[in-house]
Design a protein around this motif. Structure first.
Motif, PDB file in Angstrom:
ATOM      1  N   ASN A 120      48.162  52.370  31.773  1.00  0.00           N
ATOM      2  CA  ASN A 120      47.677  53.752  31.819  1.00  0.00           C
ATOM      3  C   ASN A 120      48.770  54.773  31.509  1.00  0.00           C
ATOM      4  O   ASN A 120      48.475  55.960  31.347  1.00  0.00           O
ATOM      5  CB  ASN A 120      47.102  54.056  33.208  1.00  0.00           C
ATOM      6  CG  ASN A 120      45.811  53.312  33.474  1.00  0.00           C
ATOM      7  OD1 ASN A 120      44.938  53.245  32.611  1.00  0.00           O
ATOM      8  ND2 ASN A 120      45.687  52.732  34.662  1.00  0.00           N
TER       9      ASN A 120
ATOM     10  N   ASP B  63      41.297  56.383  36.835  1.00  0.00           N
ATOM     11  CA  ASP B  63      41.793  55.012  36.850  1.00  0.00           C
ATOM     12  C   ASP B  63      40.990  54.132  37.798  1.00  0.00           C
ATOM     13  O   ASP B  63      40.839  52.935  37.559  1.00  0.00           O
ATOM     14  CB  ASP B  63      43.266  54.986  37.267  1.00  0.00           C
ATOM     15  CG  ASP B  63      44.155  55.748  36.296  1.00  0.00           C
ATOM     16  OD1 ASP B  63      43.819  55.792  35.097  1.00  0.00           O
ATOM     17  OD2 ASP B  63      45.181  56.306  36.734  1.00  0.00           O
ATOM     18  N   GLN B  64      40.509  54.707  38.885  1.00  0.00           N
ATOM     19  CA  GLN B  64      39.678  53.977  39.840  1.00  0.00           C
ATOM     20  C   GLN B  64      38.818  54.979  40.595  1.00  0.00           C
ATOM     21  O   GLN B  64      39.314  56.029  41.025  1.00  0.00           O
ATOM     22  CB  GLN B  64      40.547  53.171  40.813  1.00  0.00           C
ATOM     23  CG  GLN B  64      39.742  52.187  41.662  1.00  0.00           C
ATOM     24  CD  GLN B  64      40.638  51.229  42.399  1.00  0.00           C
ATOM     25  OE1 GLN B  64      41.469  51.639  43.193  1.00  0.00           O
ATOM     26  NE2 GLN B  64      40.490  49.936  42.138  1.00  0.00           N
TER      27      GLN B  64
ATOM     28  N   MET C 177      46.602  46.015  36.460  1.00  0.00           N
ATOM     29  CA  MET C 177      45.807  46.922  35.630  1.00  0.00           C
ATOM     30  C   MET C 177      46.213  48.378  35.819  1.00  0.00           C
ATOM     31  O   MET C 177      45.383  49.264  35.943  1.00  0.00           O
ATOM     32  CB  MET C 177      44.321  46.749  35.966  1.00  0.00           C
ATOM     33  CG  MET C 177      43.792  45.343  35.783  1.00  0.00           C
ATOM     34  SD  MET C 177      44.021  44.734  34.097  1.00  0.00           S
ATOM     35  CE  MET C 177      43.066  45.924  33.191  1.00  0.00           C
ATOM     36  N   ALA C 178      47.526  48.618  35.830  1.00  0.00           N
ATOM     37  CA  ALA C 178      47.999  49.982  36.086  1.00  0.00           C
ATOM     38  C   ALA C 178      48.991  50.480  35.051  1.00  0.00           C
ATOM     39  O   ALA C 178      48.902  51.628  34.604  1.00  0.00           O
ATOM     40  CB  ALA C 178      48.633  50.050  37.481  1.00  0.00           C
TER      41      ALA C 178
ATOM     42  N   TRP D 269      37.509  42.311  30.685  1.00  0.00           N
ATOM     43  CA  TRP D 269      36.958  43.643  30.950  1.00  0.00           C
ATOM     44  C   TRP D 269      35.870  43.960  29.933  1.00  0.00           C
ATOM     45  O   TRP D 269      36.066  44.720  29.002  1.00  0.00           O
ATOM     46  CB  TRP D 269      38.072  44.668  30.977  1.00  0.00           C
ATOM     47  CG  TRP D 269      39.032  44.363  32.074  1.00  0.00           C
ATOM     48  CD1 TRP D 269      40.175  43.607  31.983  1.00  0.00           C
ATOM     49  CD2 TRP D 269      38.899  44.729  33.452  1.00  0.00           C
ATOM     50  NE1 TRP D 269      40.761  43.496  33.224  1.00  0.00           N
ATOM     51  CE2 TRP D 269      40.005  44.172  34.140  1.00  0.00           C
ATOM     52  CE3 TRP D 269      37.963  45.478  34.161  1.00  0.00           C
ATOM     53  CZ2 TRP D 269      40.189  44.343  35.513  1.00  0.00           C
ATOM     54  CZ3 TRP D 269      38.142  45.647  35.521  1.00  0.00           C
ATOM     55  CH2 TRP D 269      39.238  45.091  36.185  1.00  0.00           C
TER      56      TRP D 269
ATOM     57  N   ASN E  20      39.616  57.245  44.145  1.00  0.00           N
ATOM     58  CA  ASN E  20      41.004  56.862  44.410  1.00  0.00           C
ATOM     59  C   ASN E  20      41.704  57.921  45.259  1.00  0.00           C
ATOM     60  O   ASN E  20      41.818  59.069  44.855  1.00  0.00           O
ATOM     61  CB  ASN E  20      41.720  56.681  43.063  1.00  0.00           C
ATOM     62  CG  ASN E  20      42.990  55.872  43.169  1.00  0.00           C
ATOM     63  OD1 ASN E  20      43.266  55.269  44.197  1.00  0.00           O
ATOM     64  ND2 ASN E  20      43.761  55.845  42.100  1.00  0.00           N
TER      65      ASN E  20
ATOM     66  N   ASP F 263      37.133  49.921  38.732  1.00  0.00           N
ATOM     67  CA  ASP F 263      38.250  50.231  37.849  1.00  0.00           C
ATOM     68  C   ASP F 263      37.752  50.992  36.621  1.00  0.00           C
ATOM     69  O   ASP F 263      36.721  50.635  36.033  1.00  0.00           O
ATOM     70  CB  ASP F 263      38.944  48.946  37.409  1.00  0.00           C
ATOM     71  CG  ASP F 263      39.629  48.240  38.568  1.00  0.00           C
ATOM     72  OD1 ASP F 263      40.739  48.646  38.926  1.00  0.00           O
ATOM     73  OD2 ASP F 263      39.040  47.276  39.115  1.00  0.00           O
TER      74      ASP F 263
ATOM     75  N   LYS G  81      38.554  39.905  39.812  1.00  0.00           N
ATOM     76  CA  LYS G  81      39.976  40.209  40.011  1.00  0.00           C
ATOM     77  C   LYS G  81      40.455  39.788  41.399  1.00  0.00           C
ATOM     78  O   LYS G  81      41.612  39.389  41.571  1.00  0.00           O
ATOM     79  CB  LYS G  81      40.248  41.690  39.774  1.00  0.00           C
ATOM     80  CG  LYS G  81      39.681  42.618  40.833  1.00  0.00           C
ATOM     81  CD  LYS G  81      40.037  44.078  40.560  1.00  0.00           C
ATOM     82  CE  LYS G  81      39.537  44.986  41.664  1.00  0.00           C
ATOM     83  NZ  LYS G  81      39.799  46.416  41.391  1.00  0.00           N
TER      84      LYS G  81
ATOM     85  N   THR H 261      35.497  43.740  38.046  1.00  0.00           N
ATOM     86  CA  THR H 261      36.053  44.765  38.922  1.00  0.00           C
ATOM     87  C   THR H 261      35.640  44.583  40.381  1.00  0.00           C
ATOM     88  O   THR H 261      36.370  45.009  41.287  1.00  0.00           O
ATOM     89  CB  THR H 261      35.649  46.170  38.430  1.00  0.00           C
ATOM     90  OG1 THR H 261      36.471  47.145  39.077  1.00  0.00           O
ATOM     91  CG2 THR H 261      34.196  46.494  38.693  1.00  0.00           C
TER      92      THR H 261
ATOM     93  N   GLY I 232      46.058  51.865  43.741  1.00  0.00           N
ATOM     94  CA  GLY I 232      44.665  52.274  43.839  1.00  0.00           C
ATOM     95  C   GLY I 232      44.143  52.171  45.253  1.00  0.00           C
ATOM     96  O   GLY I 232      44.834  52.527  46.219  1.00  0.00           O
TER      97      GLY I 232
END
Length: 237
Positions: A165, A117-118, A161-162, A222, A121, A10, A65, A61, A90
């Motif tokens: 953003n 973001d990842q 976790m999106a 994090w 991806n 992540d 999670k 990560t 993701g």
């Protein structure tokens, strides 16, 4: 040998930054120790801090999670025939965990597929991970603030976790509104996120819904306790 699912990292720039700082400070500690002896204590302590922070971030990560979301999803006691949507899916860590619990249902994931973001991806990677895990999922390229689904299409909407953003901040609340729009009456919205969770809960409360918020503990820190994850849940009337 069958392919293994690979879920990446992540926000890779954050991990790179923490690791780079650790390496720099370790080198500075060695040089300072040679040139100035005990003065190396300061860069040494800073190096330990960044090593610990990077290690915790990597654990979150890669392992933390997954364990936390396993408990969250088990707690939902799903029937197995629901239609579920994962916002910002993701590479499929949560989406695939949901799909495992829906043998007679359907799990759909949406994302803009940004590598910032990842790492790595892409829909192809997510599809490959689902195949490796033995589940079927549907994937769409879509903006969380304008979902391409009719009203009341899903029994469950999740996001991990999106939503944070999205910029500007008002767009995050639009994404929450969109999640509610596509959710059926009696359906559940489950959001795990960092700093914006209080805003989500306040927004839901202002809509007359009774949102609950709880911290998810050290396994979803994090880098340290200064950046924790919280869970916001609500049932649509």
């Amino acid at each position: 040998m069958p392919a293994r699912a690979r879920y990446g990292v992540d926000a890779p720039p954050v991990l790179v930054g923490l690791a780079s700082a650790a390496v720099f400070l370790i080198a500075a500690t060695v040089v300072t120790a040679v040139l100035a002896g005990w003065v190396a204590i300061l860069p040494g302590l800073l190096a330990l801090y960044f090593v610990a922070s990077a290690s915790l971030y990597l654990h979150t990560t890669k392992r933390g999670k997954f364990a936390v979301w396993r408990e969250i999803l088990d707690g939902l006691a799903l029937r197995g025939d629901e239609r579920a949507l994962d916002l910002g899916c993701g590479r499929g860590a949560v989406l695939i965990a949901v799909a495992r619990r829906l043998p007679a249902g359907q799990a759909t994931g949406v994302d803009l597929w940004r590598s910032v973001d990842q790492s790595g991806n892409s829909p192809a990677v997510t599809e490959a991970n689902a195949t490796a895990e033995g589940v079927r999922v549907s994937l769409d390229t879509a903006d969380m603030t304008a979902l391409p689904y009719p009203d009341e299409s899903f029994d469950l909407v999740v996001s991990s976790m999106a939503i944070h953003n999205i910029h500007p901040a008002a767009g995050r609340l639009t994404a929450v509104d969109e999640a509610l729009r596509v959710l059926r009456p009696g359906g559940r919205l489950v959001i795990a996120d960092i700093s914006a969770t209080k805003a989500y809960a306040s927004h839901l409360d202002a809509l007359g819904l009774s949102a609950t918020t709880r911290p998810l503990g050290w396994r979803m820190w994090w880098g340290g306790p200064w950046l924790p994850t919280a869970l916001v849940t609500v049932v649509k009337p």
